[in-house]
Design an enzyme around this catalytic site. Structure first.
Site, mmCIF file in Angstrom:
data_model
loop_
_atom_site.group_PDB
_atom_site.id
_atom_site.type_symbol
_atom_site.label_atom_id
_atom_site.label_comp_id
_atom_site.label_asym_id
_atom_site.label_seq_id
_atom_site.Cartn_x
_atom_site.Cartn_y
_atom_site.Cartn_z
ATOM 1 N N ARG A 45 3.012 2.706 12.467
ATOM 2 C CA ARG A 45 1.552 2.574 12.562
ATOM 3 C C ARG A 45 1.039 3.652 13.505
ATOM 4 N NH1 ARG A 45 -1.012 -0.381 9.280
ATOM 5 N NH2 ARG A 45 0.029 -2.329 9.789
ATOM 6 N N CYS A 102 0.810 -1.234 0.000
ATOM 7 C CA CYS A 102 0.000 0.000 0.000
ATOM 8 C C CYS A 102 0.839 1.277 0.000
ATOM 9 C CB CYS A 102 -0.965 -0.006 1.181
ATOM 10 S SG CYS A 102 -0.262 -0.701 2.673
ATOM 11 N N HIS A 115 -2.919 6.115 4.496
ATOM 12 C CA HIS A 115 -1.512 6.137 4.895
ATOM 13 C C HIS A 115 -0.901 7.461 4.443
ATOM 14 C CE1 HIS A 115 -2.022 2.123 6.083
ATOM 15 N NE2 HIS A 115 -1.329 1.479 5.169
ATOM 16 N N GLN A 127 0.993 5.131 9.120
ATOM 17 C CA GLN A 127 0.057 4.194 8.498
ATOM 18 C C GLN A 127 -1.154 3.897 9.391
ATOM 19 O OE1 GLN A 127 3.895 1.981 6.573
ATOM 20 N NE2 GLN A 127 2.001 0.849 6.392
#
Ligand code: NAP
Length: 371
Positions: free
Chosen positions: A271, A138, A278, A165
Site C-alpha cells: 500500500r 482489483c 494501483h 496500491q
C-alpha cells in the site's frame, strides 16, 4: 418487463464510482431501481437525477424487501455479503447477485467477471444458470487487462510482481486517514517551512510527528503518508498476504485453467500513499523467446483499453503514473524490456484505476449482460 435492481453499498468508494459510470452510460433507463442502506434507512435516495432522487433508502438487512428484487448489486463489502447472501439463498431467492467483495469469488457456484478476458465464460455461465457474479480483485483485474494478450496467447510461464496500491483501495476509511495525516503534518509545516531552516531539522521533526501515537491512522493502522505499508489483508498459512494469494488463484479461475495448467504468480503487495490507481511491476518468464516488438503488438491488440507506453523517461513520467490514469478506463503498460536475466524474461510496469476496471466497471458490464 423491466427488471428491478437493488443497489447496496452505493455510497462507498466503489459504489459511488459505479453510479457515476452508470449515469454516464444511461444504464438507469434499462431497469427499475431501489436503493438500500445499512446505516441511513429512510433518508432520501442519492441525488443523481430527478427520477432517482425521488425515492427513499430501504433497509439493506430487510430480507423481505431484498427477496422482491430480480438483481442485487452490492459494493457494501464482506461483512454484508457474509451476513445476507446465504440467508437470502436459503430463503429460496433465485435472483442474480453481483458483488464487489471477495468472499464468494472462489466458490464453485460463482463466476469472477472480467468480460474483456472471460466474456465466453460469462455467456456460458448465464446459459448454464449461474446466478452469482463477482468482480475480481482489483490488482488481478488490472494485471489481466494489461497482460491480456500474453495470457490469451498462452505465452506466460510465471509472473513475479510487486504492487503499489493506492489508499482508496482500502476504502473510504483509508482515504480519510491519508487526508487527516496530510492535515496533521500541515499544522507543523505551515508554520515552520522557511528556507533558512535546516532541511535535516525539518526531516527529523516530520519523522517524529508521523511516529507520534496520536498521528491519525484508524483504518490504515500505520502512517501512509511519507511511508508505505508492505502488507494488505490478512495472513495466509504459507506466509503470503491474502491480497498476494488472490493473484494466482483468481487469475487461474478467470482463465478457467485446470490445476495442472495453472500459471504460477507470486509477489508482494504494498500500500502506498497515492490517492487512486494501483500500479504493478512485473517480471514475467515467457514460454519462448519472442522479440520485444511482437510482444508489444500482442499486448496492445488484445483489448481496447490497454496501450503500450514507450520505454522512455518522458513518456513514463507523463503516461505511466497514478495521476495520469486516475478517473479513466486506460490501462497503460510500459517499461517493457527484455530483462538482463535472459531472453525469455520480460520486465514491465502497468497501472490502472482500481475503482474503475479494478472494481466498478466489470460489475456494471455484467449487469448490462444480465439485462
Ligand atoms: P467503502 O468506501 O468503505 O464503503 C463501504 C460502505 O461503508 C458504504 O457503502 C457505506 O455504507 C459505508 N460508509 C461508512 N462511512 C462512509 C463514508 N464516509 N463514505 C462512504 N461510505 C461510507 O468500501 P469500498 O472501498 O467501496 O469497498 C467495497 C467493497 O468493494 C469491499 O468488499 C472491497 O473489498 C471491494 N473492492 C474495493 C476496491 C477499492 O478500490 N476500494 C476495489 C475492488 C474491490 P452505508 O451507506 O450503508 O452506510
Amino acid at each position: 418487463m423491466k427488471k428491478t435492481v437493488g443497489f447496496i453499498g452505493w455510497r462507498g468508494m466503489v459504489g459511488s464510482v459505479l453510479l457515476k459510470r452508470m449515469l454516464e452510460e444511461n444504464d438507469f433507463d434499462k431497469f427499475n431501481f431501489i436503493f438500500f442502506s445499512t446505516s441511513q434507512v429512510g433518508v432520501k435516495n442519492p441525488s443523481l437525477n430527478k427520477e432517482i432522487s425521488k425515492g427513499f433508502l430501504k433497509d439493506a438487512y430487510n430480507l423481505d424487501e431484498l427477496r422482491e428484487l430480480d438483481i442485487i448489486i452490492t459494493c457494501q463489502g464482506s461483512f454484508y455479503t457474509n451476513k445476507i447472501y446465504s440467508l437470502l439463498r436459503f430463503s429460496g431467492w433465485m435472483g442474480y447477485w453481483i458483488d464487489a467483495a471477495s468472499d464468494l469469488r472462489m466458490k464453485k457456484s460463482s463466476l469472477i467477471v472480467l468480460d474483456p478476458i472471460n466474456y465466453k465464460n460469462i455467456k456460458k455461465s448465464l446459459e448454464n444458470g449461474v446466478k452469482t457474479f463477482i468482480g475480481g480483485n482489483c490488482t488481478v483485474s488490472l494485471m489481466m487487462l494489461a497482460l491480456g494478450g500474453l495470457f490469451r496467447n498462452d505465452l506466460i510461464e510465471w509472473i513475479s510482481f510487486s504492487t503499489y496500491q493506492a489508499a482508496s483501495g482500502g476504502g473510504s476509511g483509508y482515504i480519510m486517514d491519508l487526508l487527516k495525516q496530510i492535515s496533521f503534518l500541515n499544522k507543523y509545516l505551515s508554520k515552520n517551512l522557511n528556507l533558512s531552516t535546516s532541511i535535516l531539522k525539518i526531516e527529523k521533526k516530520i519523522t517524529k510527528i508521523t511516529k507520534n501515537k496520536n498521528f491519525p491512522q484508524r483504518s490504515s493502522l500505520a502512517p501512509l503518508i511519507l511511508n508505505l505499508i508492505p502488507w494488505i489483508d490478512s495472513k495466509m498459512q504459507n506466509g503470503q498476504s491474502r491480497e498476494e494469494w488472490k493473484m494466482e488463484k483468481e487469475t487461474n479461475k478467470i482463465l478457467s485453467r485446470k490445476k495442472s495448467q495453472e500459471i504460477k504468480i507470486d509477489g508482494t503487495c504494498v500500500r502506498v500513499g497515492s490517492l487512486r490507481c494501483h500500479s504493478q511491476s512485473f517480471l514475467i518468464k515467457l514460454k519462448k523467446n519472442i522479440d520485444l516488438k511482437s510482444i508489444e503488438e500482442v499486448i496492445s491488440h488484445d483489448n481496447e483499453w490497454v496501450s503500450v507506453v514507450p520505454n522512455e523517461k518522458y513518456e513514463s513520467l507523463h503516461r505511466l503514473t497514478p495521476l495520469s490514469v486516475s478517473g479513466t478506463l486506460k490501462i497503460p503498460i510500459g517499461r517493457l524490456r527484455k530483462s538482463s536475466i535472459g531472453d525469455k524474461y520480460l520486465s514491465a510496469f502497468s497501472i490502472g484505476d482500481q475503482l474503475l476496471w479494478g472494481a466498478a466497471e466489470p460489475l456494471r458490464r455484467v449487469l448490462r449482460f444480465l439485462l
